[in-house]
Design a protein around this motif. Structure first.
Motif, mmCIF file in Angstrom:
data_model
loop_
_atom_site.group_PDB
_atom_site.id
_atom_site.type_symbol
_atom_site.label_atom_id
_atom_site.label_comp_id
_atom_site.label_asym_id
_atom_site.label_seq_id
_atom_site.Cartn_x
_atom_site.Cartn_y
_atom_site.Cartn_z
ATOM 1 N N ALA A 267 3.909 45.658 36.873
ATOM 2 C CA ALA A 267 4.452 44.844 37.960
ATOM 3 C C ALA A 267 5.025 45.701 39.082
ATOM 4 O O ALA A 267 5.413 45.170 40.131
ATOM 5 N N GLU A 268 5.085 47.029 38.855
ATOM 6 C CA GLU A 268 5.570 48.001 39.843
ATOM 7 C C GLU A 268 6.995 47.685 40.290
ATOM 8 O O GLU A 268 7.328 47.798 41.462
ATOM 9 N N TRP A 269 7.799 47.267 39.319
ATOM 10 C CA TRP A 269 9.205 47.051 39.625
ATOM 11 C C TRP A 269 9.925 48.398 39.672
ATOM 12 O O TRP A 269 9.473 49.398 39.100
ATOM 13 N N ASN A 270 11.059 48.411 40.318
ATOM 14 C CA ASN A 270 11.855 49.632 40.421
ATOM 15 C C ASN A 270 12.245 50.102 39.016
ATOM 16 O O ASN A 270 12.910 49.372 38.273
ATOM 17 N N PRO A 271 11.849 51.317 38.643
ATOM 18 C CA PRO A 271 12.159 51.779 37.270
ATOM 19 C C PRO A 271 13.648 51.897 36.995
ATOM 20 O O PRO A 271 14.050 51.957 35.831
ATOM 21 N N ASP A 272 14.469 51.948 38.074
ATOM 22 C CA ASP A 272 15.917 52.000 37.852
ATOM 23 C C ASP A 272 16.425 50.743 37.147
ATOM 24 O O ASP A 272 17.473 50.753 36.520
ATOM 25 N N TRP A 273 15.643 49.650 37.302
ATOM 26 C CA TRP A 273 16.036 48.382 36.700
ATOM 27 C C TRP A 273 15.297 48.130 35.382
ATOM 28 O O TRP A 273 15.323 47.011 34.872
ATOM 29 N N PHE A 274 14.647 49.157 34.871
ATOM 30 C CA PHE A 274 13.794 48.981 33.679
ATOM 31 C C PHE A 274 14.570 48.371 32.515
ATOM 32 O O PHE A 274 14.144 47.387 31.911
ATOM 33 N N LYS A 275 15.717 48.956 32.205
ATOM 34 C CA LYS A 275 16.484 48.479 31.056
ATOM 35 C C LYS A 275 16.960 47.034 31.261
ATOM 36 O O LYS A 275 17.010 46.248 30.316
ATOM 37 N N PHE A 276 17.315 46.695 32.512
ATOM 38 C CA PHE A 276 17.774 45.336 32.770
ATOM 39 C C PHE A 276 16.656 44.327 32.510
ATOM 40 O O PHE A 276 16.852 43.323 31.800
ATOM 41 N N PHE A 277 15.473 44.583 33.096
ATOM 42 C CA PHE A 277 14.364 43.657 32.900
ATOM 43 C C PHE A 277 13.938 43.606 31.434
ATOM 44 O O PHE A 277 13.599 42.539 30.916
ATOM 45 N N LEU A 278 13.974 44.758 30.773
ATOM 46 C CA LEU A 278 13.606 44.777 29.350
ATOM 47 C C LEU A 278 14.566 43.924 28.534
ATOM 48 O O LEU A 278 14.158 43.106 27.706
ATOM 49 N N GLY A 279 15.868 44.093 28.814
ATOM 50 C CA GLY A 279 16.858 43.302 28.092
ATOM 51 C C GLY A 279 16.749 41.823 28.383
ATOM 52 O O GLY A 279 16.882 40.988 27.473
ATOM 53 N N ALA A 280 16.520 41.456 29.670
ATOM 54 C CA ALA A 280 16.410 40.046 30.041
ATOM 55 C C ALA A 280 15.209 39.391 29.366
ATOM 56 O O ALA A 280 15.303 38.270 28.849
ATOM 57 N N MET A 281 14.079 40.097 29.364
ATOM 58 C CA MET A 281 12.877 39.555 28.725
ATOM 59 C C MET A 281 13.087 39.348 27.227
ATOM 60 O O MET A 281 12.710 38.317 26.660
ATOM 61 N N LEU A 282 13.702 40.327 26.595
ATOM 62 C CA LEU A 282 13.923 40.208 25.157
ATOM 63 C C LEU A 282 14.923 39.096 24.842
ATOM 64 O O LEU A 282 14.771 38.368 23.867
ATOM 65 N N LEU A 283 15.942 38.952 25.695
ATOM 66 C CA LEU A 283 16.925 37.887 25.469
ATOM 67 C C LEU A 283 16.286 36.511 25.612
ATOM 68 O O LEU A 283 16.502 35.620 24.777
ATOM 69 N N LEU A 284 15.456 36.340 26.657
ATOM 70 C CA LEU A 284 14.782 35.060 26.846
ATOM 71 C C LEU A 284 13.844 34.746 25.681
ATOM 72 O O LEU A 284 13.775 33.609 25.208
ATOM 73 N N ALA A 285 13.120 35.769 25.237
ATOM 74 C CA ALA A 285 12.205 35.556 24.114
ATOM 75 C C ALA A 285 12.962 35.172 22.848
ATOM 76 O O ALA A 285 12.537 34.301 22.088
ATOM 77 N N THR A 286 14.123 35.802 22.646
ATOM 78 C CA THR A 286 14.914 35.495 21.460
ATOM 79 C C THR A 286 15.477 34.076 21.519
ATOM 80 O O THR A 286 15.467 33.342 20.528
ATOM 81 N N LEU A 287 15.976 33.677 22.714
ATOM 82 C CA LEU A 287 16.510 32.325 22.860
ATOM 83 C C LEU A 287 15.417 31.282 22.657
ATOM 84 O O LEU A 287 15.641 30.242 22.022
#
Length: 352
Positions: free
Chosen positions: A319-339
């Motif tokens: 998606a060519e998102w800013n890699p500085d936000w990698f951990k944030f997007f990774l955490g958000a995706m995993l949280l949504l999937a878990t919920l």
């Protein structure tokens, strides 16, 4: 003239719940991996929309490779969690296995397969150590394996610097047996012009074997029984200690496979690798439907949990998102999937 007494009224027999038929829909809703499958579909559709290159064949192969490196460990970790235990040394054990293969081959022999065999025995011994310590002493698995984690972390760094003089191992790519070992643990299979890593085959094989053990063997019944209630399982004759030691040996075997891939894919191994990966394996199993309290889960669910990790980590790149936000997007995706996983499971339980 005599009257015939009426026959005593017999109460209607209640139906045996074991003989009740269950509809295919209820069986589907009762599967532990259902929530993770829904979550995986949601993550797939999301990145298919926001990342143009996500659906390309090479991208799919890369996602599957990332998922397989997690899934090889997530599957045995899931079985251990179904049995009611944790292993915080799983991530570091992968590096330990790779270091033993590399350093033993380099220092003691001219054939890497000897080092691979020694590594297998040593890694399984670590699994036996965890299992025996858990079953013969009082501390919970969290404390036992935390101690193993710290000891292995120190041994990885200490022995590597003592033997090689640096924090990484020496190259063994010119040694006898390296090519054949790489074919087994780190080769690439080309299908339709697309390169797939052989770790995907290892991953699928471990899912198949683990599912067969859980659903088709007596050992599978023992694993669910031990995780559901250790005292009750022991009361009905389940070999609790042997079951738990076997589960820890399963995690050790997964660590050995992952460690050999790490070694033969990159030739050298850094002694500090693997720290923190144990949490990823546990999270993948939880996303896949395994309960932290034990007694519930599946190997297929853990594999789907690993697939969600792979899609999220690589989808962010595509998606060519800013890699500085990698951990944030990774955490958000995993949280949504878990919920989403938890919501689907509650809906499934409500239909029972």
């Amino acid at each position: 003239m005599s009257a015939t007494a009426p026959a005593p009224h017999k109460p209607a027999q209640e139906a045996d719940e074991r003989l009740l038929t269950t509809s295919p829909l209820k069986k589907l809703l009762g599967r532990p991996e259902l929530g993770s499958v829904v979550g995986a579909v949601a993550v797939f559709l999301f990145f298919a929309i926001v990342a143009d290159s996500f659906l390309q064949a090479n991208s799919i192969a890369t996602v599957l490779y990332a998922a397989s490196t997690i899934g090889i460990m997530a599957v045995p970790v899931a079985l251990l969690m179904i049995g009611g235990e944790f292993d915080l040394s799983a991530g570091v054990m992968v590096t330990t296995s790779a270091l033993i293969s590399s350093m033993f081959s380099y220092q003691m022999t001219a054939n890497v397969w000897v080092g691979v065999g020694v590594s297998l025995l040593a890694t399984l011994a670590i699994g036996v150590f965890n299992g025996v310590m858990l079953t013969r002493t009082d501390p919970p698995s969290f404390i036992i394996t935390l101690g193993t984690f710290l000891m292995l972390t120190g041994m990885n760094l200490g022995f590597t610097k003592l033997i090689s003089g640096t924090v990484s191992t020496k190259s063994i790519s010119d040694m006898e047996g390296f090519s054949s070992a790489k074919d087994v643990f780190a080769s690439t299979i080309t299908v339709g012009g697309v390169d797939f890593k052989i770790t995907i085959v290892w991953w699928l094989a471990m899912v198949a074997v683990a599912t067969w053990i859980l659903l088709r063997t007596r050992a599978g019944n023992w694993i669910f029984a031990v995780g559901g209630g250790e005292q009750a399982a022991r009361a009905v004759g389940v070999p609790v200690s042997k079951t738990k030691i076997g589960l820890y040996m399963g995690v050790a075997f997964g660590a050995w496979v992952s460690g050999q891939h790490l070694l033969f894919n990159y030739d050298v191994v850094q002694s500090g690798e693997g720290v923190g990966n144990e949490l990823i394996y546990i999270i993948a199993a939880v996303i896949g439907g395994c309960l932290i309290t034990g007694g519930y889960g599946s190997a297929v669910g853990a594999a789907v949990g690993a697939l969600i990790f792979g899609m999220t980590s690589k989808g962010i790149v595509y998606a060519e998102w800013n890699p500085d936000w990698f951990k944030f997007f990774l955490g958000a995706m995993l949280l949504l999937a878990t919920l989403l996983n938890a919501w689907v499971r509650k809906r499934a339980e409500a239909t029972k």
